[in-house]
Design an enzyme around this catalytic site. Structure first.
Site, PDB file in Angstrom:
ATOM      1  N   GLU A 154       1.413  -0.518  -5.188  1.00 30.08           N
ATOM      2  CA  GLU A 154       0.464   0.537  -5.508  1.00 30.08           C
ATOM      3  C   GLU A 154       1.284   1.811  -5.696  1.00 30.08           C
ATOM      4  OE1 GLU A 154      -3.413   2.898  -3.675  1.00 30.08           O
ATOM      5  OE2 GLU A 154      -1.731   2.318  -2.399  1.00 30.08           O
ATOM      6  N   ASP A 183       0.824  -1.197   0.000  1.00 31.49           N
ATOM      7  CA  ASP A 183       0.000   0.000   0.000  1.00 31.49           C
ATOM      8  C   ASP A 183       0.868   1.261   0.000  1.00 31.49           C
ATOM      9  OD1 ASP A 183      -2.648   1.345   0.456  1.00 31.49           O
ATOM     10  OD2 ASP A 183      -1.663   1.959   2.314  1.00 31.49           O
TER      11      ASP A 183
END
Length: 549
Positions: free
Chosen positions: A244, A200
């Protein structure tokens, strides 16, 4: 055969708490995930990406973690998680976890200790400033919701940094002890049985976080990704790291790394630029943005892979489009300001964005599945779920899975008023109109189409591991490209407009025999004539040019 598992298959993104509740408390759990593994296996899923599973106040969908080593008790016990992992493994399905280590919840014991005592060993695990930082208002991730990245904490007597929400203080990733803890977290879940991580907010892990740094923008420290890769690869040789990272083409290569010509940092990166080009192409019904983008994408190092998507668990991010392009997408798919988010995105599911048109939906997903990379699918998209715009921000597309037409859509036995998140019950996307059971009984449903297409995808490994080439044939609303690999070659055609047409692609130089139809939106003549390929409005065709033994 493809040597690396992440290059040929499909990744299914799911929030455990929204998938299947078995104990009647209104929250999905791992026992429910385990019960639905046969459904996912039949669908054609090869990897399940679990959104955060750790203990959390859930103010940000679980991305506000309070214990990186635990399982949220709302989802069940650690044993329930392990049983789910075992069940997935028995069906040949891998499990990828969300790796959330840029920040924690402000209720994490580390932060509680850090803010109450300057002498705490965890004080320098976060980023503090005794004076108001010069970049206080620079670069919030959620503009309009959070307008600053530094907040003054009365208890701590200092400002703390948070690129995301104010209740998610940034970890000081420049601190070697924090990086060592991140390594321990990664190794722990690999030992349990995770096959990889979706990392993330990857860009924020390597940026300088000191006061004023967002104004100076010093060069990121990419070696932190290399160190993480080396650590996890030592403990599990077939691990995969998916970043990401919505970054420029030049930065993308730094994220992959390129030691000896092979990806040495991340194995996969989300294809944000390609996603935005596809959204623009669908909005304008003009394929040229996709053609240009695919041609301009950098050549990836060996074993590097794109992760393609149409919708994910966040908003449709249009930040890299020009203002004019962004307005065209807004006008087509999110004209109401309530459908838009953070001045850059759309908080809707794809089915309502495309007006529920099955032809456009199938064509759009066919286009995604044939793009270079591995497709990522959001749970519920396989049945055409909608959104609840009454929920705030990104929560609009985070509603319970719709299994049948019984109360709570078969998701939970709880009283409907006790559900933390209500099921979609009204309108054309309510659970009585859109659910798995009804579509299972209909051989022509979107769900059955997904099953058939994902299984076909598994037989076309050239898509995930081959070379893609755009062909300049046909009108602007038709996208024609091919993928070639060691196992053969395929030709793909997609009509982005509701206008039938005929396309001449000419004889392909490496086509030894008769081309064969692999998949299509409907019935076409069995004999494929490459000089006259018919396409219906919103039609698509997959044509095998050759299959090498």
């Amino acid at each position: 055969m493809v040597e690396r598992w992440y290059r040929n298959g499909a990744i299914y993104s799911v929030d455990v708490g929204l998938f299947q509740d078995t104990d009647g408390d209104g929250v999905g759990d791992f026992a429910g995930m385990a019960r639905r593994l046969d459904y996912l296996s039949r669908l054609g899923v090869t990897t399940i990406w679990l959104n955060p599973i750790h203990p959390s106040p859930r103010r940000d969908g679980g991305y506000d973690v309070t214990d990186h080593y635990g399982v949220d008790p709302r989802f069940g016990s650690f044993g329930d998680f392990c049983s789910f992992l075992n069940g997935a493994g028995e069906r040949g399905i891998r499990v990828m976890l969300d790796f959330v280590v840029n920040h924690t919840s402000d209720q994490h014991p580390w932060f509680v200790s850090a803010r109450t005592d300057r002498a705490s060993p965890f004080r320098d695990w976060y980023v503090w400033s005794d004076t108001e930082p010069p970049d206080r208002f620079e670069g919030p991730v959620f503009p309009g919701v959070e307008n600053e990245i530094w907040t003054y904490d009365e208890l701590a007597g200092a400002w703390y940094r948070h690129r995301f929400y104010s209740f998610e203080p940034d970890l000081n990733t420049e601190n070697p002890r924090v990086r060592e803890e991140i390594r321990k977290i990664a190794e722990a879940w690999l030992r349990v049985g995770a096959s990889g991580y979706r990392v993330d907010a990857a860009p924020f892990l390597i940026e300088s976080k000191q006061p004023g740094s967002t104004l100076k923008q010093p060069k990121p420290d990419y070696t932190r990704f290399r160190d993480l890769r080396e650590s996890v690869s030592w403990h599990r040789g077939d691990v995969a790291l998916l970043a990401e990272a919505n970054v420029s083409d030049e930065e993308v290569l730094e994220y992959f790394g390129h030691a000896d010509g092979a990806a040495s940092r991340f194995h996969m990166i989300f294809a944000f630029r390609l996603n935005q080009a596809i959204m623009l192409a669908l909005a304008r019904q003009d394929a040229r943005s996709v053609v240009q983008t695919v041609r301009e994408l950098p050549e990836l190092p060996r074993h590097g892979q794109w992760a393609t998507f149409l919708r994910n668990h966040d908003e449709v991010d249009l930040g890299r489009l020009t203002p004019e392009e962004r307005q065209d997408v807004f006008a087509a798919f999110g004209p109401d300001p309530n459908m838009q988010l953070y001045n850059r995105g759309i908080r809707r599911r794809l089915a309502p964005m495309l007006g529920g048109d099955r032809r456009r939906l199938e064509m759009a997903y066919s286009l995604q599945f044939t793009m270079p990379g591995t497709p990522v699918i959001r749970y519920g998209d396989e049945i055409g779920m909608g959104e609840n715009l009454e929920l705030p921000e990104r929560e609009a597309i985070r509603t319970p899975m719709q299994w049948d037409d019984t109360p709570n859509a078969g998701f939970s036995r709880a009283d409907p008023g006790d559900l933390p998140v209500p099921v979609i019950s009204e309108g054309p996307y309510g659970y009585k109109q859109v659910n798995v059971t009804d579509q299972r009984r209909d051989s022509h449903s979107l769900l059955v189409w997904f099953e058939r297409t994902l299984h076909t995808l598994r037989e076309c490994e050239e898509i995930g591991s081959g070379q893609h080439m755009m062909l300049d044939v046909g009108p602007p609303h038709v996208l024609v490209h091919r993928a070639s690999g060691e196992s053969g070659a395929l030709l793909f055609l997609h009509n982005l407009a509701n206008v039938p047409c005929r396309v001449d692609v000419g004889m392909q130089t490496d086509q030894p025999g008769r081309p064969l139809s692999v998949a299509a939106d409907g019935y076409y003549d069995e004999k494929v004539d490459l000089s006259a390929i018919d396409l219906a409005g919103y039609g698509y065709r997959w044509i095998r040019l050759r299959r090498d033994p």
